[in-house]
Design a protein around this motif. Sequence first.
Motif, PDB file in Angstrom:
ATOM      1  N   THR A 236      44.634  44.275  37.947  1.00  0.00           N
ATOM      2  CA  THR A 236      44.004  45.455  38.535  1.00  0.00           C
ATOM      3  C   THR A 236      44.718  45.761  39.839  1.00  0.00           C
ATOM      4  O   THR A 236      45.433  44.916  40.384  1.00  0.00           O
ATOM      5  CB  THR A 236      42.484  45.226  38.748  1.00  0.00           C
ATOM      6  N   ASN A 237      44.544  46.970  40.348  1.00  0.00           N
ATOM      7  CA  ASN A 237      45.280  47.360  41.550  1.00  0.00           C
ATOM      8  C   ASN A 237      44.748  46.701  42.812  1.00  0.00           C
ATOM      9  O   ASN A 237      45.509  46.215  43.628  1.00  0.00           O
ATOM     10  CB  ASN A 237      45.350  48.886  41.701  1.00  0.00           C
TER      11      ASN A 237
ATOM     12  N   ILE B 200      45.807  42.956  46.624  1.00  0.00           N
ATOM     13  CA  ILE B 200      46.442  44.127  46.014  1.00  0.00           C
ATOM     14  C   ILE B 200      47.636  43.675  45.184  1.00  0.00           C
ATOM     15  O   ILE B 200      48.503  42.950  45.671  1.00  0.00           O
ATOM     16  CB  ILE B 200      46.885  45.133  47.098  1.00  0.00           C
ATOM     17  N   CYS B 201      47.672  44.149  43.943  1.00  0.00           N
ATOM     18  CA  CYS B 201      48.773  43.817  43.041  1.00  0.00           C
ATOM     19  C   CYS B 201      49.842  44.903  43.139  1.00  0.00           C
ATOM     20  O   CYS B 201      49.636  46.039  42.704  1.00  0.00           O
ATOM     21  CB  CYS B 201      48.274  43.692  41.611  1.00  0.00           C
TER      22      CYS B 201
ATOM     23  N   GLY C  51      40.405  49.865  40.868  1.00  0.00           N
ATOM     24  CA  GLY C  51      40.165  48.665  41.666  1.00  0.00           C
ATOM     25  C   GLY C  51      38.717  48.256  41.615  1.00  0.00           C
ATOM     26  O   GLY C  51      37.822  49.038  41.312  1.00  0.00           O
ATOM     27  N   ASP C  52      38.495  47.011  41.890  1.00  0.00           N
ATOM     28  CA  ASP C  52      37.167  46.459  41.755  1.00  0.00           C
ATOM     29  C   ASP C  52      36.811  45.617  42.949  1.00  0.00           C
ATOM     30  O   ASP C  52      37.661  45.267  43.751  1.00  0.00           O
ATOM     31  CB  ASP C  52      37.115  45.604  40.494  1.00  0.00           C
ATOM     32  N   HIS C  53      35.553  45.327  43.060  1.00  0.00           N
ATOM     33  CA  HIS C  53      35.098  44.469  44.158  1.00  0.00           C
ATOM     34  C   HIS C  53      34.272  43.337  43.591  1.00  0.00           C
ATOM     35  O   HIS C  53      33.780  43.405  42.474  1.00  0.00           O
ATOM     36  CB  HIS C  53      34.310  45.275  45.183  1.00  0.00           C
ATOM     37  N   ILE C  54      34.173  42.334  44.380  1.00  0.00           N
ATOM     38  CA  ILE C  54      33.419  41.153  43.968  1.00  0.00           C
ATOM     39  C   ILE C  54      32.055  41.188  44.636  1.00  0.00           C
ATOM     40  O   ILE C  54      31.924  41.551  45.762  1.00  0.00           O
ATOM     41  CB  ILE C  54      34.171  39.872  44.370  1.00  0.00           C
TER      42      ILE C  54
END
Length: 168
Positions: A71-72, A94-95, A165-168
Amino acid sequence: MNEATENGCIVDRQAAIDEPLLPSLAQLTHWVSCVFAHHPDDQRLEVTIRFVDELESQTLNRDYRGKDKTTNVLSFPFESPPGVDLPLLGDLVICHAVVAKEASEQGKPIEHHYAHMVIHGILHLMGYDHIDDHEAEEMEQFERELLAELNIPDPYADDTHAPNGDHI
């Protein structure tokens, strides 16, 4: 030195990859500071931004979100233990490969896409989300406003530009 400050915010830059197109510490600090300027009462002004390869992105996404794919951007908010008051907001991972591919596919400068991913991630760390349509519209509008302050065009002008993008 991998840490810088601007307007009180502190950014720690970590690069787990050797890539010449990564944003500089000064760029990151400027983008983060732009978000913090709109949240003057928030005292969590320290953030770490780590640039990783696809394997690390996929591993973190799998281990923390149960999604076995790259993921980005991933956001990891800092949760202070009881009685411990630290100004840490959290970490962004960040990837680069994903961000570079998305920027190319969307026909935008990689610097603009990086600014968007950093702002998007910082907003997640601050509690913004896009789970439902109302929250998504609120978050996206704020992103548009912040990016406009940086003279970066609306990343949502076309639906293909939405971050995954995602969050934890």
